[in-house]
Design an enzyme around this catalytic site. Structure first.
Site, PDB file in Angstrom:
ATOM      1  N   ASP A 300       0.825  -1.244   0.065  1.00 27.97           N
ATOM      2  CA  ASP A 300       0.136   0.074   0.052  1.00 27.97           C
ATOM      3  C   ASP A 300       0.991   1.097   0.050  1.00 27.97           C
ATOM      4  O   ASP A 300       1.942   1.127   0.438  1.00 27.97           O
ATOM      5  CB  ASP A 300      -0.863  -0.058   1.270  1.00 27.97           C
ATOM      6  N   TRP A 301       0.398   2.410  -0.574  1.00 27.22           N
ATOM      7  CA  TRP A 301       1.172   3.558  -0.639  1.00 27.22           C
ATOM      8  C   TRP A 301       1.606   3.952   0.641  1.00 27.22           C
ATOM      9  O   TRP A 301       1.115   4.570   1.568  1.00 27.22           O
ATOM     10  CB  TRP A 301       0.331   4.486  -1.364  1.00 27.22           C
TER      11      TRP A 301
END
Ligand SMILES: *[C@@H]1O[C@H](CO)[C@@H](O)[C@H](O)[C@H]1NC(C)=O
Ligand SMILES: *[C@@H]1O[C@H](CO)[C@@H](O)[C@H](O)[C@H]1NC(C)=O
Ligand SMILES: *[C@@H]1O[C@H](CO)[C@@H](O)[C@H](O)[C@H]1NC(C)=O
Ligand SMILES: *[C@@H]1O[C@H](CO)[C@@H](O)[C@H](O)[C@H]1NC(C)=O
Ligand SMILES: *[C@@H]1O[C@H](CO)[C@@H](O)[C@H](O)[C@H]1NC(C)=O
Ligand SMILES: *[C@@H]1O[C@H](CO)[C@@H](O)[C@H](O)[C@H]1NC(C)=O
Ligand SMILES: *[C@@H]1O[C@H](CO)[C@@H](O)[C@H](O)[C@H]1NC(C)=O
Ligand SMILES: *[C@@H]1O[C@H](CO)[C@@H](O)[C@H](O)[C@H]1NC(C)=O
Ligand SMILES: *[C@@H]1O[C@H](CO)[C@@H](O)[C@H](O)[C@H]1NC(C)=O
Ligand SMILES: CC(=O)N[C@H]1CO[C@H](CO)[C@@H](O)[C@@H]1O
Length: 803
Positions: A300-301
């Site tokens: 995930d970012w």
């Protein structure tokens, strides 16, 4: 994307076969490799996880990827694993020297975001409320077409059980489907499969045990509730036992893997004490070994915390690399290069990462695949319209999800309404009936203006799961259009705080429709389950002044309805969830009985907060916040059943304008059918049968009859209760667990239909911690219950597994 050259491809297939053999992951769980996972300990990392062979799903893509890999330098290979940004929210790095272009990764689960000229689809929870496999599949195809036509290679969706919905207040539950693992599992399988059939690579997310927003602590970002500076507080740590991991939180990911998902996103939280994106056990052992996942794990970012540990623990792609000025950290790239060069990360592991990233895309996409036609940095740039006729499927999901939870249709009140001709006046009350006065664009790329002050009907939640609606058909507009010729005069009142005005309009209307909502968005959990914008006062004011008050709710999940639910003038209550751009368009035909509501609740609505499992959102301000999943298997209806708490509205509940009679007879027969649905078979073991885990082993049959005088659809549900022999001392056993459902469509008055459920071995098995596999309980009866909801059971049968 690689330029396709068919002669090269043919030659490469042979190489791939050899390569596959030489680097194949150990196939059985008791191999030396598997044991080494446990020997590695935390941080020792003598083991680097199973290497991909392309599996059953990606043979061609793997061969193409391998041929390209063989021409790449170490720098180029590292580049593929490292995120970049640009037009899309993420890009894989490129290798221009060998002709490899970037793969575009883009949000979100309900449509391309942030981009214009796309559709805003109904949320996952809305889709689940239809309980309609065809609609789930059609939505996936429509969404995938839009991503493809915008030039997105990897769709950052669907949300397949992270969050699953352990916490009713969870800020992102609506992006996924249901806190029931089976319903979410079916929706995850169908969505992945049908989306990838349209050529887009899916990214099932967020893996694993990501059940709250509070303290999810994005890397180097300041959260609204942060109490420590960035990087000084650990993300929430989810502690789960083995059986709960397998039976709840891994279940739907197994379905996504089986359906062939090309990528999986690891989550922000920690799991069992380790960041999810560098957790050797859940990535290498559970996902890549046990589930036999052959694609890429993408962070995930901001979910990446280390280089070496992440690479060795099974993370394949760090997003978004060092982009956004390091706001999400700066991982892989040069750091990974050094680690490979000095042998800390084996080059074979780097090769594995590249193959995992490229193979699914090479399998599904070729030269003709569209290039990105939008730019997240400037959404006002002209771009192509990819909506097609998707408004139809959006509208249909809106109609089929509508869940009538209360209806006192006596003395001409309740639903359906009197005919258009008979009704003199109708009140349409509440800001949720009207337009957002500032327009959808005013809410920004995350749709978050609703957080502080919202105007207008809510059609979706906020954050990366939001999508710009091209238009919103409000309930007020839809009702006025529907009534404009023959219908009643419409008394509009769109202000939730002007209660005097609401009273006057209620008093002067024959029937009053009150629209209310609650909002939820990524980054925050809901603080309470209370309706927003003074809505409880508004509803009570209207109900005091109109004896036919009908409440329509747009909510992301559970809400507290206790202040007015038993008010004698509240004659009907409807849940319409988050319907997407078509907004209220599906409502008038249902209100006037032209269509018949057939949605069922995909979650349980309790009477008070303390009815739900306690402490599911941890918000204690400590450096290492821990969420101990002490309720184990007992989330949602399983908690209410086990603790004998009467819900306000049970899981699976939904009323109809007609009446269905269930046959008392329920037959069980043993029928073997080989699994033909696993596009990418898993390595999960079934310990006490020679059947495959996903083979059909039982068929149950019964009948339903429409005994009313309108045609209608009914969602028939099958629950399984396990014998005491299935109990383990650590895991209280749910009283019943959903293991089948079918929506029977358009039964005519008097019509009888045969109901048939095919159960797979896994559907009647429990996880054995001791045996590290699935086991069909022996030495006791399994109970099958068929009914109209989790609390409305009409027939039962038992079965004993002889083994
Ligand atoms: C790595 O990817 C970036 C972004 O696409 C590209 O500009 C650069 O040339 C690539 N590096 C190598 C070594 O190919
Ligand atoms: C969490 O740790 C336990 C051992 O304490 C293990 O059995 C379980 O499978 C783990 N769950 C996940 C999701 O890693
Ligand atoms: C955090 O982000 C800032 C820019 O917003 C950057 O200067 C800094 O290096 C980042 N810190 C880390 C540890 O990545
Ligand atoms: C390898 O390189 C990394 C990063 O430069 C360094 O932290 C590590 O100590 C090195 N390991 C060895 C065995 O040289
Ligand atoms: C309600 O309407 C009636 C007429 O229909 C009127 O006599 C009465 O005063 C109204 N009451 C309120 C509280 O507005
Ligand atoms: C519920 O939470 C909202 C913010 O999310 C807050 O504004 C409101 O006051 C809370 N209501 C109650 C009854 O606590
Ligand atoms: C129900 O509505 C009528 C108006 O039709 C009102 O007179 C009555 O007081 C209401 N009942 C309650 C309990 O508020
Ligand atoms: C509801 O109110 C209407 C108008 O105020 C009245 O005619 C009707 O009898 C009432 N119905 C009931 C069941 O109280
Ligand atoms: C349908 O049945 C209801 C009662 O179950 C009855 O009130 C109604 O008149 C019937 N409608 C028709 C069209 O037969
Ligand atoms: C009618 C209503 O609720 N209007 C609100 C719309 O949102 C703005 C803030 O953006 C509020 O100031 C209004 O009161």
């Amino acid at each position: 994307m690689l330029s396709r050259n068919s002669t090269v491809v043919a030659a490469v297939l042979a190489i791939a076969a050899a390569f596959g053999g030489s680097t194949a992951a150990p196939a059985t769980a008791d191999s030396a490799y598997y044991k080494d996972i446990f020997a590695s300990g935390h941080g020792a990392h003598s083991y680097t996880g199973p290497y991909t062979t392309g599996g059953q799903a990606w043979a061609n893509g793997f061969a193409k990827a391998k041929s390209l890999l063989d021409q790449m330098t170490v720098e180029e290979k590292v580049n593929i694993t490292t995120g970049y940004t640009g037009d899309c929210v993420g890009f894989t790095g490129t290798a221009p020297r060998v002709g490899l272009e970037a793969l575009c990764l883009q949000d979100g689960p309900a449509g391309v975001r942030p981009a214009r000229r796309v559709s805003q689809f109904p949320a996952g929870v809305t889709t689940a409320a239809t309980w309609d496999r065809d609609l789930i599949a059609q939505r996936a195809e429509a969404i995938a077409e839009e991503f493809r036509d915008k030039g997105v290679n990897i769709w950052l969706g669907p949300v397949t059980g992270g969050p699953l919905g352990r916490a009713p207040r969870g800020g992102r539950n609506w992006e996924g489907y249901s806190p029931d693992e089976y319903l979410t599992g079916v929706a995850s399988y169908l969505t992945v499969r049908h989306a990838q059939e349209k050529g887009v690579v899916t990214c099932a997310k967020h893996y694993i045990a990501y059940e709250q927003e509070t303290f999810r602590n994005p890397y180097n970002l300041t959260e609204p509730y942060a109490i420590y500076p960035p990087l000084q507080q650990d993300p929430i740590d989810s502690i789960i036992d083995d059986r709960t991991s397998h039976e709840l939180y891994l279940w739907s990911f197994a379905e996504a893997v089986r359906a062939g998902t090309g990528t999986i996103m690891c989550s922000y939280n920690e799991v069992n004490g380790t960041h999810a994106c560098q957790d050797d056990f859940s990535l290498n052992s559970l996902l890549k070994e046990e589930l036999n996942f052959q694609g890429a794990v993408i962070s995930d970012w901001g979910g990446t915390w280390t280089n070496e540990e992440s690479a060795l623990s099974g993370m394949d792609s760090s997003m978004p690399g060092s982009a956004y000025n390091g706001r999400f950290g700066n991982f892989f790239g040069d750091s990974l290069l050094k680690l490979v060069q000095n042998g800390s990360v084996p080059e074979q592991r780097l090769d594995d990462m590249v193959l995992r990233i490229l193979a699914p895309a090479f399998e599904l996409q070729d030269d003709s695949y569209p290039k990105p036609s939008f730019d997240v940095r400037d959404i006002n740039k002209p771009t192509n319209n990819v909506r097609g006729d998707h408004h139809k499927i959006i509208h249909q999901i809106g109609a089929e999800s509508i869940t009538l939870v209360k209806n006192n249709n006596r003395d001409g009140r309740g639903l359906p309404l009197k005919s258009l001709e008979e009704l003199q006046t109708i009140g349409v009350i509440g800001q949720d009936a009207g337009d957002n006065l500032q327009g959808a664009t005013s809410c920004g790329q995350d749709g978050k203006c609703n957080i502080n002050a919202f105007n207008g009907t809510i059609t979706i939640g906020g954050g990366s799961g939001w999508a710009f609606p091209p238009y919103v058909i409000t309930p007020a507009a839809a009702i006025q259009e529907y009534t404009r010729a023959a219908g009643p005069d419409v008394n509009l009142h769109l202000d939730n705080w002007d209660l005097q005005g609401a009273k006057a309009r209620a008093n002067s209307s024959e029937v009053a429709l009150v629209f209310a909502n609650a909002f939820a968005a990524e980054g925050n959990d809901r603080q309470n389950l209370t309706l927003w914008g003074n809505a409880d006062s508004l509803i009570k004011t209207v109900a005091s002044n109109n004896n036919n008050t009908i409440v329509i709710l747009h909510t992301p999940g559970q809400v507290d309805v206790e202040e007015w639910i038993n008010h004698p003038n509240v004659t009907a209550v409807v849940l319409a969830y988050l319907p997407g751009q078509e907004g209220g368009a599906s409502l008038p035909p249902m209100l006037w009985g032209e269509t018949n509501p057939s949605g069922k609740l995909p979650f349980t609505i309790g009477k008070k907060d303390s009815d739900y499992p306690p402490n599911t959102i941890v918000d204690t301000s400590v450096k290492n916040p821990v969420a101990d999943f002490t309720e184990k298997l007992l989330i949602d209806y399983k908690w209410f059943d086990y603790h004998n708490i009467t819900p306000r509205f049970p899981f699976g509940h939904g009323l109809s304008y007609t009446n269905f009679i269930y046959s008392k007879s329920l037959t069980v027969s043993e029928t073997r059918k080989k699994d033909e649905t696993s596009i990418q078979p898993t390595n999960e073991k079934l310990l006490n049968s020679d059947a495959g885990l996903y083979d059909t082993i039982l068929t149950l049959e019964t009948e339903i009859t429409n005994s009313g005088n309108r045609s209608g659809s009914e969602v028939v549900q099958l629950y399984v209760g396990f014998p005491a022999s299935a109990d383990s001392k650590d895991n209280p056993q749910p009283i019943k667990t959903l293991r089948g459902f079918e929506k029977f469509k358009d039964l005519q008055p008097g019509e009888t239909r045969k109901v048939s459920f095919e159960l797979r071995a896994k559907d009647v098995a429990v996880w054995s911690t001791l045996g590290q596999g699935w086991k069909i309980p022996q030495g006791g009866e399994l109970t099958f219950s068929v009914g109209a909801s989790s609390r409305k059971i009409h027939s039962k049968a038992t079965w004993v597994y002889q083994g």
